[in-house]
Design an enzyme around this catalytic site. Structure first.
Site, PDB file in Angstrom:
ATOM      1  N   GLU A  31      48.443  24.229  24.930  1.00  0.00           N
ATOM      2  CA  GLU A  31      47.240  24.817  25.544  1.00  0.00           C
ATOM      3  C   GLU A  31      46.068  23.857  25.359  1.00  0.00           C
ATOM      4  O   GLU A  31      45.779  23.424  24.256  1.00  0.00           O
ATOM      5  CB  GLU A  31      46.941  26.185  24.920  1.00  0.00           C
ATOM      6  N   GLU A  34      41.470  27.712  25.359  1.00  0.00           N
ATOM      7  CA  GLU A  34      41.625  28.845  24.439  1.00  0.00           C
ATOM      8  C   GLU A  34      42.936  29.586  24.700  1.00  0.00           C
ATOM      9  O   GLU A  34      43.392  29.665  25.840  1.00  0.00           O
ATOM     10  CB  GLU A  34      40.482  29.841  24.663  1.00  0.00           C
ATOM     11  N   GLY A  36      45.230  32.583  25.600  1.00  0.00           N
ATOM     12  CA  GLY A  36      44.992  33.768  26.435  1.00  0.00           C
ATOM     13  C   GLY A  36      44.681  33.443  27.881  1.00  0.00           C
ATOM     14  O   GLY A  36      44.673  34.331  28.729  1.00  0.00           O
ATOM     15  N   LYS A  48      36.321  43.381  32.341  1.00  0.00           N
ATOM     16  CA  LYS A  48      36.424  44.813  32.035  1.00  0.00           C
ATOM     17  C   LYS A  48      35.570  45.184  30.820  1.00  0.00           C
ATOM     18  O   LYS A  48      35.086  46.308  30.707  1.00  0.00           O
ATOM     19  CB  LYS A  48      37.877  45.220  31.811  1.00  0.00           C
ATOM     20  N   GLU A 205      30.886  39.068  53.303  1.00  0.00           N
ATOM     21  CA  GLU A 205      32.345  38.923  53.410  1.00  0.00           C
ATOM     22  C   GLU A 205      32.694  38.390  54.798  1.00  0.00           C
ATOM     23  O   GLU A 205      32.229  38.926  55.802  1.00  0.00           O
ATOM     24  CB  GLU A 205      33.009  40.290  53.137  1.00  0.00           C
ATOM     25  N   VAL A 280      35.030  32.979  46.086  1.00  0.00           N
ATOM     26  CA  VAL A 280      35.772  32.815  47.337  1.00  0.00           C
ATOM     27  C   VAL A 280      37.244  32.449  47.154  1.00  0.00           C
ATOM     28  O   VAL A 280      37.949  32.255  48.146  1.00  0.00           O
ATOM     29  CB  VAL A 280      35.108  31.746  48.237  1.00  0.00           C
ATOM     30  N   GLY A 281      37.703  32.340  45.933  1.00  0.00           N
ATOM     31  CA  GLY A 281      39.137  32.061  45.792  1.00  0.00           C
ATOM     32  C   GLY A 281      39.449  31.168  44.608  1.00  0.00           C
ATOM     33  O   GLY A 281      38.576  30.813  43.807  1.00  0.00           O
ATOM     34  N   ARG A 282      40.722  30.813  44.513  1.00  0.00           N
ATOM     35  CA  ARG A 282      41.218  30.067  43.355  1.00  0.00           C
ATOM     36  C   ARG A 282      41.950  28.822  43.829  1.00  0.00           C
ATOM     37  O   ARG A 282      42.381  28.716  44.986  1.00  0.00           O
ATOM     38  CB  ARG A 282      42.176  30.945  42.541  1.00  0.00           C
ATOM     39  N   HIS A 456      46.874  70.526  33.015  1.00  0.00           N
ATOM     40  CA  HIS A 456      45.583  70.917  33.600  1.00  0.00           C
ATOM     41  C   HIS A 456      44.540  71.038  32.490  1.00  0.00           C
ATOM     42  O   HIS A 456      44.865  71.534  31.423  1.00  0.00           O
ATOM     43  CB  HIS A 456      45.742  72.267  34.307  1.00  0.00           C
TER      44      HIS A 456
HETATM   45  P1  FAD Z   1      46.077  31.486  33.236  1.00  0.00           P
HETATM   46  O1  FAD Z   1      45.713  32.775  32.648  1.00  0.00           O
HETATM   47  O2  FAD Z   1      45.105  30.825  34.149  1.00  0.00           O
HETATM   48  O3  FAD Z   1      46.418  30.509  32.025  1.00  0.00           O
HETATM   49  C1  FAD Z   1      46.713  29.160  32.243  1.00  0.00           C
HETATM   50  C2  FAD Z   1      46.441  28.384  30.969  1.00  0.00           C
HETATM   51  O4  FAD Z   1      46.963  27.065  31.130  1.00  0.00           O
HETATM   52  C3  FAD Z   1      44.951  28.218  30.673  1.00  0.00           C
HETATM   53  O5  FAD Z   1      44.686  28.652  29.359  1.00  0.00           O
HETATM   54  C4  FAD Z   1      44.697  26.722  30.833  1.00  0.00           C
HETATM   55  O6  FAD Z   1      43.729  26.227  29.926  1.00  0.00           O
HETATM   56  C5  FAD Z   1      46.079  26.146  30.511  1.00  0.00           C
HETATM   57  N1  FAD Z   1      46.306  24.823  31.104  1.00  0.00           N
HETATM   58  C6  FAD Z   1      46.079  24.450  32.388  1.00  0.00           C
HETATM   59  N2  FAD Z   1      46.458  23.160  32.571  1.00  0.00           N
HETATM   60  C7  FAD Z   1      46.917  22.725  31.372  1.00  0.00           C
HETATM   61  C8  FAD Z   1      47.448  21.477  30.920  1.00  0.00           C
HETATM   62  N3  FAD Z   1      47.596  20.428  31.725  1.00  0.00           N
HETATM   63  N4  FAD Z   1      47.811  21.377  29.623  1.00  0.00           N
HETATM   64  C9  FAD Z   1      47.680  22.431  28.769  1.00  0.00           C
HETATM   65  N5  FAD Z   1      47.187  23.632  29.158  1.00  0.00           N
HETATM   66  C10 FAD Z   1      46.825  23.779  30.436  1.00  0.00           C
HETATM   67  N6  FAD Z   1      44.369  39.938  36.875  1.00  0.00           N
HETATM   68  C11 FAD Z   1      44.770  41.205  36.610  1.00  0.00           C
HETATM   69  O7  FAD Z   1      45.967  41.471  36.578  1.00  0.00           O
HETATM   70  N7  FAD Z   1      43.846  42.194  36.354  1.00  0.00           N
HETATM   71  C12 FAD Z   1      42.524  41.959  36.378  1.00  0.00           C
HETATM   72  O8  FAD Z   1      41.725  42.873  36.160  1.00  0.00           O
HETATM   73  C13 FAD Z   1      42.070  40.634  36.664  1.00  0.00           C
HETATM   74  N8  FAD Z   1      40.750  40.338  36.678  1.00  0.00           N
HETATM   75  C14 FAD Z   1      40.357  39.054  36.913  1.00  0.00           C
HETATM   76  C15 FAD Z   1      38.997  38.775  36.929  1.00  0.00           C
HETATM   77  C16 FAD Z   1      38.563  37.480  37.157  1.00  0.00           C
HETATM   78  C17 FAD Z   1      37.080  37.171  37.172  1.00  0.00           C
HETATM   79  C18 FAD Z   1      39.521  36.433  37.358  1.00  0.00           C
HETATM   80  C19 FAD Z   1      39.067  35.011  37.574  1.00  0.00           C
HETATM   81  C20 FAD Z   1      40.872  36.715  37.349  1.00  0.00           C
HETATM   82  C21 FAD Z   1      41.299  38.022  37.137  1.00  0.00           C
HETATM   83  N9  FAD Z   1      42.655  38.345  37.134  1.00  0.00           N
HETATM   84  C22 FAD Z   1      43.051  39.634  36.903  1.00  0.00           C
HETATM   85  C23 FAD Z   1      43.693  37.329  37.404  1.00  0.00           C
HETATM   86  C24 FAD Z   1      44.348  36.870  36.102  1.00  0.00           C
HETATM   87  O9  FAD Z   1      43.374  36.369  35.226  1.00  0.00           O
HETATM   88  C25 FAD Z   1      45.390  35.808  36.410  1.00  0.00           C
HETATM   89  O10 FAD Z   1      46.294  36.306  37.365  1.00  0.00           O
HETATM   90  C26 FAD Z   1      46.177  35.430  35.158  1.00  0.00           C
HETATM   91  O11 FAD Z   1      45.318  34.953  34.145  1.00  0.00           O
HETATM   92  C27 FAD Z   1      47.215  34.353  35.491  1.00  0.00           C
HETATM   93  O12 FAD Z   1      47.909  34.043  34.331  1.00  0.00           O
HETATM   94  P2  FAD Z   1      48.622  32.617  34.122  1.00  0.00           P
HETATM   95  O13 FAD Z   1      49.323  32.716  32.808  1.00  0.00           O
HETATM   96  O14 FAD Z   1      49.390  32.266  35.312  1.00  0.00           O
HETATM   97  O15 FAD Z   1      47.426  31.555  34.057  1.00  0.00           O
END
Ligand code: FAD
Length: 474
Positions: A31, A34, A36, A48, A205, A280-282, A456
Site C-alpha cells: 500500500e 493509508e 483502507g 457517511k 447535470e 464527474v467521474g473516476r 410493527h
Molecule cells: P480503493 O479503495 O481505491 O483502494 C486502492 C488502494 O490501492 C489505495 O489505497 C491506493 O493508495 C492503493 N494503490 C494504488 N496504486 C498503488 C500502487 N502502485 N502501489 C501500492 N498501492 C497502490 N462505495 C460504496 O460501496 N458505498 C459508498 O457509500 C461509497 N461512497 C463513496 C464516496 C466517495 C466520495 C467516493 C470517491 C467513492 C465512494 N464509493 C462508495 C466507492 C468506493 O470507495 C470504491 O468502490 C472502493 O473504494 C473500491 O475499492 P478498491 O479496493 O477497488 O480500491
C-alpha cells in the site's frame, strides 16, 4: 499456491488478503498510502461520517417539531456546523477503522509493505519507498489499486475554490454557495450534505435526470429531484459547465446546453459561487504500475481487462475492484466480493462472480437503496412485468419518526410474482434494501414477502406492504 502479493489495501485488497491468509497463504499487502483505500479514507466512510453531522444539523433545526424547546428563553437557540470539529470527528472514525485493519493484518500475519508497487515481470513486484526498493516474488499477484479522481481540463481544480470530492471532505468552513458539477452519486450525496450545513447549492447535470445511472429507477430520480427542490437545491439538467474561472474568492462558470442530451438547446449563461465542486467521474489507478512488463492488458481508457474469474491477460495475475472500471460495478462491497472470488481462483477453483444481484446505497436525503432491475431495464430485457409502489408516509413508524418522504417500489414478473427489482427511497433505505436483495437473490415472490410477518411498527413493514399491494392488484 503458497505466496500471494496484493497491490492496494482498499476493500478489494484487504478482504482478499484476509481470506488468502486464513487459507494458509503467505500474504504480502502493498500500500502506497493509508490502509483502507478510497473507501475508508476519501469515500464511503468519510462521506457517511460527515453525513451523520449533516443529519444532526437537520434534526437540530427541527427540534420544536418533536416538542423539544429551549430550556431557557433568555437567548435564541441556533446551530451552525463547526467544520473543524466535523472534519476532526471524521478523522477519528477513519483512524479507528484504519487501526482495526492493521491489527487484523497483524493477527493474520499479513506482511504490509509501504510504498508504490510496479511490475518487473509477471511474478515480480518492485516496491519503491523512501527506504529504497524491495523486490517481491510470489506465485500469484492481485491488482487492487482502485481509482482516482477524474480531472477535466476545463475545470482546473485549485483545491480552494474549484475543488474535488477529496477536498469537500476537508473544508475548513461552510461555503456560502456551491455549484456541484455532476448529479451522480457522489455529487448528489455531497450536495445534500452541504445544503444541510447551510450552503446555497446548485447541481449541474449533463444528462436529463439526477442519478443518471442504469441501476437507479427513473421514479427514484424523480423523487430525489422533488426532494432537492424542497431542500431548495437548484437543479440544472441537460446542461454542462463549459468553463470555470476563479478570481477574488468567487468562481464564475459558463453553463451551456449539454452535448449528451439530444435536442438540448438554449443560450450559454453564467453562474457564480464561492466554491465549485467537480464530481464527474473516476480514472484508473494504473499509472506507474508498469503493466506492460507483466503483460497485463487494459482497455482504451486504461481500465484493466479481466474475465469473470478476475483473471487478467497475464498468467497468475488477477485484478479486482474499481481498477476494472465502470463496465463492472464500482462499489466497495463489489470490490470485496471480487477479492474473495480472485482468492478462490488463486487456490485452484474456477469461480465466476455473479453480478446480477448487487444492492447499492445512495446516501442522499432521503437515502436510496436499489437492487436488481429497474422497470426500464426489465422492460428492455423483455420481461413481462408489473410494478407496485407504497409510500413511506403510510407507515406508522415513518410518521412517528417524522420521516415522510420516500417510497418502496417492486418490479415483479407478472405471471410468477417473482421480484426481479426493488427500489427504496426514504429514511434508512440503504439498510432496508438488504431484505429485498435476499428476495431477489433467492428468486422469492411478492407472495413470499407478503406472507412473512414483519415486526410493527418498523420501516421494514414498507416492503411487506408493497408486496401485499402487488398481490391485491393481481
Ligand atoms: P480503493 O479503495 O481505491 O483502494 C486502492 C488502494 O490501492 C489505495 O489505497 C491506493 O493508495 C492503493 N494503490 C494504488 N496504486 C498503488 C500502487 N502502485 N502501489 C501500492 N498501492 C497502490 N462505495 C460504496 O460501496 N458505498 C459508498 O457509500 C461509497 N461512497 C463513496 C464516496 C466517495 C466520495 C467516493 C470517491 C467513492 C465512494 N464509493 C462508495 C466507492 C468506493 O470507495 C470504491 O468502490 C472502493 O473504494 C473500491 O475499492 P478498491 O479496493 O477497488 O480500491
Amino acid at each position: 499456491m503458497s505466496s500471494i502479493t496484493i497491490i492496494g489495501a482498499g476493500p478489494g485488497g484487504y478482504i482478499a488478503a484476509f481470506e488468502a491468509a486464513r487459507r494458509g497463504a503467505s500474504v504480502t499487502l502493498v500500500e502506497k498510502s493509508e490502509m483502507g483505500g478510497t473507501c475508508l479514507n476519501q469515500g464511503c466512510v468519510p462521506t457517511k461520517t460527515i453525513k451523520a453531522s449533516a443529519e444532526a444539523m437537520e434534526t437540530a433545526g427541527r427540534l420544536s417539531e418533536f416538542g423539544i424547546t429551549p430550556a431557557s428563553t433568555d437567548e435564541a437557540v441556533s446551530f451552525k456546523a463547526d467544520m473543524a470539529a466535523v472534519v476532526a470527528r471524521k478523522e477519528r472514525v477513519r483512524k479507528v477503522l484504519c487501526t482495526g485493519l492493521e491489527k487484523t493484518c497483524a493477527s493474520l500475519k499479513i506482511r504490509i509493505v509501504r510504498g508504490a508497487a510496479e511490475f518487473a515481470d509477471n511474478c515480480t513486484v518492485l516496491v519503491r519507498s523512501e527506504e529504497g526498493t524491495e523486490e517481491i516474488k510470489s506465485d500469484k499477484i492481485i491488482i487492487a489499486t482502485g481509482s482516482g479522481i477524474l480531472d477535466l481540463p476545463s475545470l482546473p481544480v485549485d483545491h480552494k475554490h474549484i475543488i474535488n470530492s477529496d477536498d469537500a471532505l476537508n473544508l475548513d468552513h461552510v461555503p456560502e454557495s456551491m455549484i456541484v458539477v455532476g448529479g451522480g452519486v457522489i455529487g448528489c450525496e455531497l450536495a445534500f450534505i452541504y445544503r444541510a450545513f447551510g450552503t446555497s447549492v446548485t447541481i449541474v447535470e449533463g444528462l436529463d435526470r439526477l442519478l443518471p445511472i442504469p441501476s437507479v429507477d427513473a421514479d427514484m430520480s424523480r423523487l430525489l429531484q422533488r426532494e432537492a427542490k424542497k431542500h431548495r437545491i437548484r437543479v440544472e439538467l441537460a446542461k454542462t459547465v463549459k468553463s470555470a474561472t476563479s478570481a477574488g474568492g468567487r468562481v464564475s462558470c459558463v453553463l451551456g446546453p449539454s452535448p449528451f442530451v439530444e435536442g438540448a438547446t438554449g443560450e450559454d449563461s453564467t453562474m457564480e459561487a464561492e466554491v465549485v465542486l467537480v464530481a464527474v467521474g473516476r480514472t484508473p489507478n494504473t499509472k506507474g504500475l508498469n503493466l506492460e512488463a507483466a503483460g497485463v492488458e487494459t482497455d482504451a481508457r486504461g481500465w484493466i481487462k479481466a474475465d469473470g474469474k478476475m483473471r487478467t491477460s497475464a498468467e497468475n495475475i488477477y485484478a479486482i475492484g474499481d481498477v476494472l472500471g465502470p463496465s463492472r460495478i464500482m462499489l466497495a462491497h463489489v470490490a470485496s466480493a471480487e477479492g474473495l472470488c480472485a482468492v478462490d481462483n488463486c487456490f485452484g477453483e474456477e469461480r465466476e462472480l455473479d453480478y446480477s444481484v448487487v444492492p447499492a446505497g445512495i446516501f442522499s436525503s432521503p437515502e436510496i437503496g436499489t437492487v436488481g432491475l429497474t422497470e426500464d431495464e426489465a422492460t428492455a430485457k423483455g420481461f413481462d412485468v408489473r410494478s407496485q409502489v407504497f409510500q413511506f408516509r403510510e407507515l406508522g413508524k415513518a410518521q412517528a419518526m417524522g420521516e415522510l418522504p420516500g417510497m418502496f417500489k417492486i418490479i415483479c414478473e407478472k405471471e410468477s410474482g417473482r421480484i426481479i427489482g426493488a427500489h427504496i427511497a426514504g429514511a434508512h433505505a440503504t439498510d432496508l434494501i438488504s431484505e429485498a436483495a435476499l428476495a431477489v437473490n433467492k428468486g422469492l415472490t411478492a407472495e413470499d414477502l407478503a406472507h412473512t410477518i414483519h415486526a410493527h411498527p418498523t420501516l421494514a413493514e414498507g416492503l411487506y406492504e408493497v408486496c401485499e399491494g402487488w398481490l391485491r392488484g393481481r
